[in-house]
Design an enzyme around this catalytic site. Structure first.
Site, short mmCIF file in Angstrom:
data_model
loop_
_atom_site.label_atom_id
_atom_site.label_comp_id
_atom_site.label_asym_id
_atom_site.label_seq_id
_atom_site.Cartn_x
_atom_site.Cartn_y
_atom_site.Cartn_z
N TYR A 90 0.79 -1.23 0.00
CA TYR A 90 0.00 0.00 0.00
C TYR A 90 0.82 1.28 0.00
O TYR A 90 0.26 2.37 -0.09
CB TYR A 90 -0.97 0.00 1.19
CG TYR A 90 -1.85 -1.23 1.19
CD1 TYR A 90 -2.77 -1.43 0.17
CD2 TYR A 90 -1.74 -2.20 2.17
CE1 TYR A 90 -3.57 -2.57 0.14
CE2 TYR A 90 -2.54 -3.33 2.16
CZ TYR A 90 -3.45 -3.51 1.13
OH TYR A 90 -4.23 -4.63 1.11
N ASN A 119 -12.21 3.94 -3.23
CA ASN A 119 -11.38 2.77 -2.96
C ASN A 119 -12.17 1.95 -1.95
O ASN A 119 -12.11 2.22 -0.75
CB ASN A 119 -10.01 3.15 -2.41
CG ASN A 119 -9.13 1.93 -2.19
OD1 ASN A 119 -9.61 0.80 -2.12
ND2 ASN A 119 -7.84 2.16 -2.04
N HIS A 163 -14.71 -6.94 -2.72
CA HIS A 163 -14.94 -8.36 -2.99
C HIS A 163 -16.16 -8.92 -2.27
O HIS A 163 -16.48 -10.09 -2.44
CB HIS A 163 -13.71 -9.17 -2.59
CG HIS A 163 -12.44 -8.42 -2.79
ND1 HIS A 163 -11.94 -8.11 -4.04
CD2 HIS A 163 -11.58 -7.86 -1.90
CE1 HIS A 163 -10.82 -7.41 -3.90
NE2 HIS A 163 -10.59 -7.25 -2.61
N ASP A 217 -25.01 -1.54 -4.71
CA ASP A 217 -26.38 -1.07 -4.90
C ASP A 217 -26.51 0.43 -4.60
O ASP A 217 -27.26 1.14 -5.28
CB ASP A 217 -27.35 -1.87 -4.04
CG ASP A 217 -27.56 -3.29 -4.54
OD1 ASP A 217 -27.12 -3.62 -5.66
OD2 ASP A 217 -28.17 -4.08 -3.79
N HIS A 268 -7.59 1.13 -6.53
CA HIS A 268 -6.92 0.20 -5.61
C HIS A 268 -5.44 0.53 -5.62
O HIS A 268 -4.83 0.68 -6.69
CB HIS A 268 -7.14 -1.25 -6.03
CG HIS A 268 -8.57 -1.63 -6.01
ND1 HIS A 268 -9.25 -1.87 -4.84
CD2 HIS A 268 -9.47 -1.75 -7.01
CE1 HIS A 268 -10.51 -2.14 -5.13
NE2 HIS A 268 -10.67 -2.06 -6.44
N LEU A 269 -4.86 0.63 -4.44
CA LEU A 269 -3.44 0.97 -4.32
C LEU A 269 -2.56 -0.13 -4.88
O LEU A 269 -1.58 0.13 -5.57
CB LEU A 269 -3.10 1.23 -2.86
CG LEU A 269 -3.84 2.42 -2.24
CD1 LEU A 269 -3.74 2.37 -0.72
CD2 LEU A 269 -3.28 3.71 -2.76
N SER A 270 -2.90 -1.36 -4.56
CA SER A 270 -2.10 -2.50 -5.02
C SER A 270 -2.70 -3.06 -6.30
O SER A 270 -3.86 -2.80 -6.62
CB SER A 270 -2.03 -3.58 -3.94
OG SER A 270 -3.30 -4.18 -3.75
N ARG A 326 -9.13 -11.63 -4.29
CA ARG A 326 -9.08 -10.19 -4.57
C ARG A 326 -9.31 -9.87 -6.05
O ARG A 326 -9.39 -8.71 -6.43
CB ARG A 326 -7.74 -9.60 -4.13
CG ARG A 326 -7.51 -9.69 -2.64
CD ARG A 326 -6.25 -8.95 -2.25
NE ARG A 326 -5.85 -9.26 -0.89
CZ ARG A 326 -6.31 -8.66 0.19
NH1 ARG A 326 -7.21 -7.70 0.09
NH2 ARG A 326 -5.88 -9.02 1.39
#
Length: 155
Positions: A31, A83, A89, A96, A109-111, A120
């Site tokens: 991260y 994020n 997941h 919704d 997403h950082l990674s 993931r």
């Protein structure tokens, strides 16, 4: 810097999901070293320089993120950067909420989630998002913000 009244500015909402309050100390190999406060300050300053308001919000609680998304329907928000972190997941409810408010959003997403555990690899948000940015660290937020600014200032 814009001289517009903040209530008249277009708005971008940046949402951060669970555990992102620990950025800078949590698993920096995935991260990075930037803190959430540093990321938020950079985003708010960049948006303000373009005459756009930027609100940031982090919660570890799914319902608080949902409520903030609902508030975006009526608070002048024109674009969301999110994020969802681990909720990516698991959360049909967040999906919704985003579908219900019908605002464009970029998923960040950082990674690189595709280089990590198989669970993931699935996102409940990607098919609704106008774009997905992953694996670029904290700079992914910057790229998402630039897209949001381009979208809001072009209209």
């Amino acid at each position: 810097m814009s001289t517009k009244n903040p209530s008249e500015m277009p708005r971008i909402l940046v949402l951060h999901g669970p555990n992102l309050n620990l950025l800078g100390t949590r698993e920096p190999q995935h991260y990075g070293a930037d803190t959430l406060d540093a990321i938020n300050a950079r985003l708010v300053a960049r948006a303000a320089a373009s005459g756009v308001a930027c609100d940031t919000f982090q919660s570890n609680a799914e319902y608080r993120l949902i409520e903030r998304i609902h508030d975006a329907r009526t608070d002048g928000t024109g674009f969301i950067v999110i994020n969802p972190a681990a909720f990516t997941h698991t959360s049909v409810a967040l999906r919704d909420a985003l579908a219900a408010v019908d605002l464009p959003f970029v998923e960040v997403h950082l990674s690189n989630v595709y280089k990590r555990e198989p669970f993931r690899h699935h996102s409940y948000f990607s098919d609704l998002a106008v774009g997905v940015i992953c694996g670029l660290g904290a700079r992914g937020y910057d790229h998402a913000l630039e897209h949001a600014l381009d979208t809001l200032t072009a209209s």
